[in-house]
Scaffold this active site. Structure first.
Site, PDB file in Angstrom:
ATOM      1  N   SER A  15     -21.369 -75.819  63.208  1.00 15.66           N
ATOM      2  CA  SER A  15     -22.517 -75.196  63.801  1.00 15.66           C
ATOM      3  C   SER A  15     -23.008 -73.423  63.141  1.00 15.66           C
ATOM      4  CB  SER A  15     -21.787 -74.650  64.764  1.00 15.66           C
ATOM      5  OG  SER A  15     -23.759 -74.587  65.184  1.00 15.66           O
ATOM      6  N   LYS A  66     -25.868 -82.568  74.833  1.00 21.76           N
ATOM      7  CA  LYS A  66     -26.885 -82.535  75.128  1.00 21.76           C
ATOM      8  C   LYS A  66     -27.757 -83.311  76.156  1.00 21.76           C
ATOM      9  CE  LYS A  66     -28.624 -81.544  71.234  1.00 21.76           C
ATOM     10  NZ  LYS A  66     -30.312 -81.233  69.971  1.00 21.76           N
ATOM     11  N   GLY A 128     -38.611 -92.481  63.877  1.00 26.97           N
ATOM     12  CA  GLY A 128     -37.694 -92.062  64.823  1.00 26.97           C
ATOM     13  C   GLY A 128     -37.761 -92.911  66.763  1.00 26.97           C
ATOM     14  N   GLY A 131     -33.516 -89.617  69.942  1.00 27.57           N
ATOM     15  CA  GLY A 131     -33.469 -87.835  71.492  1.00 27.57           C
ATOM     16  C   GLY A 131     -34.025 -87.576  70.987  1.00 27.57           C
TER      17      GLY A 131
HETATM   18  P1  ATR Z   1     -31.638 -88.200  68.013  1.00 29.76           P
HETATM   19  O1  ATR Z   1     -30.858 -87.376  69.160  1.00 29.76           O
HETATM   20  O2  ATR Z   1     -30.910 -87.186  66.245  1.00 29.76           O
HETATM   21  O3  ATR Z   1     -32.183 -88.151  67.821  1.00 29.76           O
HETATM   22  P2  ATR Z   1     -30.494 -90.845  67.991  1.00 29.76           P
HETATM   23  O4  ATR Z   1     -30.858 -90.674  69.411  1.00 29.76           O
HETATM   24  O5  ATR Z   1     -28.639 -91.545  68.333  1.00 29.76           O
HETATM   25  O6  ATR Z   1     -29.775 -89.425  67.377  1.00 29.76           O
HETATM   26  O7  ATR Z   1     -31.135 -91.537  67.469  1.00 29.76           O
HETATM   27  C1  ATR Z   1     -31.118 -91.973  66.047  1.00 29.76           C
HETATM   28  C2  ATR Z   1     -32.518 -92.723  64.906  1.00 29.76           C
HETATM   29  O8  ATR Z   1     -32.366 -92.447  64.576  1.00 29.76           O
HETATM   30  C3  ATR Z   1     -33.745 -93.421  66.395  1.00 29.76           C
HETATM   31  O9  ATR Z   1     -34.723 -93.979  65.570  1.00 29.76           O
HETATM   32  C4  ATR Z   1     -32.463 -95.121  64.776  1.00 29.76           C
HETATM   33  O10 ATR Z   1     -33.306 -95.957  64.507  1.00 29.76           O
HETATM   34  P3  ATR Z   1     -32.921 -96.916  66.313  1.00 29.76           P
HETATM   35  O11 ATR Z   1     -33.667 -96.829  67.258  1.00 29.76           O
HETATM   36  O12 ATR Z   1     -33.080 -98.748  64.938  1.00 29.76           O
HETATM   37  O13 ATR Z   1     -31.223 -96.769  65.787  1.00 29.76           O
HETATM   38  C5  ATR Z   1     -32.495 -94.203  63.394  1.00 29.76           C
HETATM   39  N1  ATR Z   1     -31.044 -94.476  62.380  1.00 29.76           N
HETATM   40  C6  ATR Z   1     -30.508 -93.823  62.459  1.00 29.76           C
HETATM   41  N2  ATR Z   1     -29.777 -95.033  61.518  1.00 29.76           N
HETATM   42  C7  ATR Z   1     -30.196 -95.435  60.872  1.00 29.76           C
HETATM   43  C8  ATR Z   1     -30.479 -96.502  60.067  1.00 29.76           C
HETATM   44  N3  ATR Z   1     -29.673 -96.579  59.088  1.00 29.76           N
HETATM   45  N4  ATR Z   1     -32.054 -97.260  59.374  1.00 29.76           N
HETATM   46  C9  ATR Z   1     -32.972 -96.651  60.060  1.00 29.76           C
HETATM   47  N5  ATR Z   1     -33.156 -95.323  61.057  1.00 29.76           N
HETATM   48  C10 ATR Z   1     -31.742 -95.271  61.198  1.00 29.76           C
END
Ligand code: ATR
Length: 275
Positions: A15, A66, A128, A131
């Site tokens: 961090s 969170k 995306g 969160g």
């Molecule tokens: P954060 O709090 O950082 O937003 P999260 O809630 O786990 O983390 O969300 C991760 C985002 O990254 C989601 O939109 C996820 O897509 P999915 O809803 O389809 O899972 C996206 N994401 C993570 N890995 C991915 C990948 N390899 N390809 C495409 N989208 C991905």
């Protein structure tokens, strides 16, 4: 008496918040420390009790706590209520714990610090539906941006998110790629591009028109493949350093009432990360 603040998470060693808040305390002559604490998932409740008992004046909350921290707080402000996630806890003089979320408004502030209100009045594409997308979507909507379209690998998550934000809609990744010229602001919120394990792009930005503001919330690397491609199309790009700095600045303001120097901090962190 000297106050103390903290950040809790797992992992926590990486961090940059302790160095950022430490610098701001010094710059603003606030007699306080900021301490990173490693809190595993199964010790969150004890950790909150400990922070309260030991007189911590406020703390940041990072992955994976969170949402899990919500039951252990006394109340949430509107931002945290909307997002069902907390990144800042403020301890009031009566000892009660108030959770807020400065991630989304931190993003909007950083966007406006760099591009003013250039992106306002244009359709927005948020890539995306996790969160981070929820926080940024709510903050953009409440600051008068939009209409917002969400696109995501998993469509159902985008649809669920869109139902909570008035006027918003969804597109598949392919549909979004084909209609990129419709948007004046594109915000990449997924973790794709963050590391070797997740290299690549969640969406091909080749179709963005010149002058579109394209933001990625990732700050390490400073320029993701997504941003690099968007820039090659003539987009105005922005990485996630500013959002990180502004979410911290908003927490700092909540705790101290002081607005810290965000431009200098953005420069400093960019240099630290090799920019
Ligand atoms: P954060 O709090 O950082 O937003 P999260 O809630 O786990 O983390 O969300 C991760 C985002 O990254 C989601 O939109 C996820 O897509 P999915 O809803 O389809 O899972 C996206 N994401 C993570 N890995 C991915 C990948 N390899 N390809 C495409 N989208 C991905």
């Amino acid at each position: 008496m000297k106050k103390w603040y903290s950040v809790i998470g797992d992992p926590i060693a990486q961090s940059m918040s302790p160095s950022m808040h430490g610098t701001w305390f010094e710059e603003n002559e606030v007699n306080a420390s900021y301490i990173p604490i490693h809190v595993p998932v199964d010790q969150l409740e004890q950790a909150v009790t400990g922070l309260r008992t030991l007189g911590c004046s406020g703390w940041n909350v990072t992955v994976p706590h969170k949402t899990a921290i919500i039951p252990f707080l006394d109340r949430l402000d509107q931002s945290a209520e909307h997002m069902q996630a907390v990144n800042t806890v403020h301890v009031l003089p009566d000892g009660s714990l108030v959770g807020s979320n400065t991630d989304g408004s931190g993003f909007v502030r950083s966007l406006e610090e760099v591009y003013g209100d250039r992106a306002k009045g244009n359709p927005v594409l948020v890539v995306g539906a996790g969160g981070a997308a929820r926080g940024i979507g709510h903050a953009l909507h409440s600051m008068g941006y939009g209409p917002i379209t969400f696109t995501n690998r998993t469509m159902e998550k985008a649809e669920k998110l869109a139902t909570g934000i008035p006027g918003s809609s969804v597109l598949s990744i392919q549909e979004a790629e084909a209609s990129l010229t419709d948007f004046g602001l594109v915000v990449q919120t997924t973790s794709v591009g963050m590391s070797f394990a997740l290299e690549g792009m969640p969406l091909d930005p080749s179709g963005v028109k010149q002058g579109t503001v394209v933001a990625d919330i990732i700050y390490n690397p400073l320029e993701t493949e997504f941003l690099k491609h968007a820039k090659e199309q003539g987009a105005l790009t922005m990485n996630g350093v500013g959002m990180f700095v502004h979410q911290g600045a908003l927490a700092f303001e909540t705790w101290t009432g002081i607005q810290p120097d965000t431009e200098k901090m953005t420069q400093k962190i960019t240099t630290t990360l090799g920019g």
